[in-house]
Enzyme design. Structure first.
Site, short mmCIF file in Angstrom:
data_model
loop_
_atom_site.label_atom_id
_atom_site.label_comp_id
_atom_site.label_asym_id
_atom_site.label_seq_id
_atom_site.Cartn_x
_atom_site.Cartn_y
_atom_site.Cartn_z
N ASP A 67 0.81 -1.22 0.00
CA ASP A 67 0.00 0.00 0.00
C ASP A 67 0.84 1.27 0.00
OD1 ASP A 67 0.92 -0.57 2.57
OD2 ASP A 67 -1.07 -0.80 3.44
N ASN A 136 -7.57 -2.80 14.33
CA ASN A 136 -8.98 -3.10 14.04
C ASN A 136 -9.12 -4.30 13.11
OD1 ASN A 136 -8.07 -2.07 11.66
ND2 ASN A 136 -9.50 -0.36 11.53
N HIS A 138 -7.35 -4.75 10.30
CA HIS A 138 -7.05 -4.51 8.88
C HIS A 138 -5.76 -5.19 8.45
CE1 HIS A 138 -4.83 -0.51 9.93
NE2 HIS A 138 -3.93 -1.38 9.59
N GLU A 143 -9.84 -1.95 5.42
CA GLU A 143 -10.46 -1.64 6.70
C GLU A 143 -11.70 -2.52 6.91
OE1 GLU A 143 -8.89 0.08 8.66
OE2 GLU A 143 -8.13 1.95 7.88
C1 F6R Z 1 1.49 -1.63 6.26
C2 F6R Z 1 0.12 -2.09 6.34
C3 F6R Z 1 -0.66 -2.12 7.60
C4 F6R Z 1 0.15 -2.54 8.83
C5 F6R Z 1 -0.73 -2.54 10.08
C6 F6R Z 1 0.05 -2.90 11.33
O1 F6R Z 1 1.98 -1.68 4.94
O2 F6R Z 1 -0.39 -2.41 5.32
O3 F6R Z 1 -1.74 -3.01 7.42
O4 F6R Z 1 0.70 -3.79 8.62
O5 F6R Z 1 -1.32 -1.29 10.25
O6 F6R Z 1 0.96 -1.87 11.59
P1 F6R Z 1 2.06 -1.98 12.75
O7 F6R Z 1 3.02 -3.03 12.29
O8 F6R Z 1 2.70 -0.62 12.79
O9 F6R Z 1 1.35 -2.35 13.99
#
Ligand code: F6R
Length: 242
Positions: A67, A136, A138, A143
């Site tokens: 992303d 959450n 995701h 989301e």
């Molecule tokens: C990052 C991504 C997000 C993260 C998720 C967890 O490219 O796509 O889905 O993997 O928000 O983030 P952290 O590792 O910071 O807890």
């Protein structure tokens, strides 16, 4: 789903890095699906260390990131392109021309997403997809409530994700409100998936995602339906998982 319970963040990172390095050794021309966020930082540090020791060669590897924020250029220190360059690509011998991140500067969302889907197809699909898990549920920027059948698309970030990401910006207003993300369908098409989680604050969502029903309300729960998923977590995040 295979589950690997590690003692702490360092050992979680080593275990996940081991799986990624096995993939590269077994198939040097592989396509890695990569993630940003705090969780994979230890994995990238470990991969860099093994590369510097001469144990890993990225020269034929292709990477496709999950992303990117819409509106941020690759030079912006908060962009995911910048994150990947500074935390991994600048330190290994990967050919940057074969590292893909959605084009945050493309304002035409349909075009940006169509082109990214074409890149994934042209590369022959993802061999190993690395994922983190949002608070959450995701994965990527998919989301809660996103349809499972989507490929790369533009999303409006939820308040909870904007808040969680604000730690990387000066204030919440600066966090972009839209992003391009590989969809659940694209993620599920990866041949192998490794999802990494650490810390007490992920324990509840890990339980919901992997012990609860499969539902778009918890996007990561769909991974229960994939036939090659490895969940690697520290014991705090996996405290409800046997
Ligand atoms: C990052 C991504 C997000 C993260 C998720 C967890 O490219 O796509 O889905 O993997 O928000 O983030 P952290 O590792 O910071 O807890």
């Amino acid at each position: 789903m295979r589950i690997i319970k590690a003692e702490d963040y360092y050992s979680m990172s080593r275990m996940a890095a081991n799986i990624i390095s096995a993939q590269i050794i077994m198939k040097p021309k592989c396509v890695l699906g990569l993630a940003t966020g705090a969780t994979p930082l230890g994995i990238y540090a470990q991969l860099i260390e093994w590369y510097k020791k001469g144990d890993l060669d990225f020269s034929e590897v292709t990477s496709i990131n999950l992303d990117e924020y819409k509106g941020l250029s690759g030079d912006n220190t908060q962009s995911y392109r910048y994150f990947m360059n500074s935390n991994l690509f600048d330190h290994i011998n990967i050919n940057k021309d074969r590292t893909y991140v959605p084009n945050g500067l493309e304002q035409d969302s349909e075009k940006a997403c169509r082109e990214y889907n074409e890149i994934i197809i042209r590369c022959g699909g993802v061999d190993l997809q690395l994922l983190g898990l949002g608070n959450n549920g995701h994965i990527g920027f998919n989301e809660p409530g996103e349809a499972f059948e989507k490929e790369t698309h533009c999303v409006k970030l939820t308040d909870s994700t904007v808040k969680a990401n604000a730690r990387f910006f000066e204030n919440e207003d600066q966090v972009p409100k839209e992003a391009y993300t590989m969809g659940i369908k694209s993620i599920m098409q990866a041949r192998k998936i490794v999802i990494v989680v650490n810390g007490e604050e992920k324990a509840d969502i890990v339980k919901e995602a992997f012990l609860g029903p499969v539902t778009p309300k918890i996007p990561a729960s769909v991974l229960q339906l994939h036939n090659d998923v490895t969940l690697v977590g520290d014991k705090k995040a996996l405290k409800y998982i046997e």
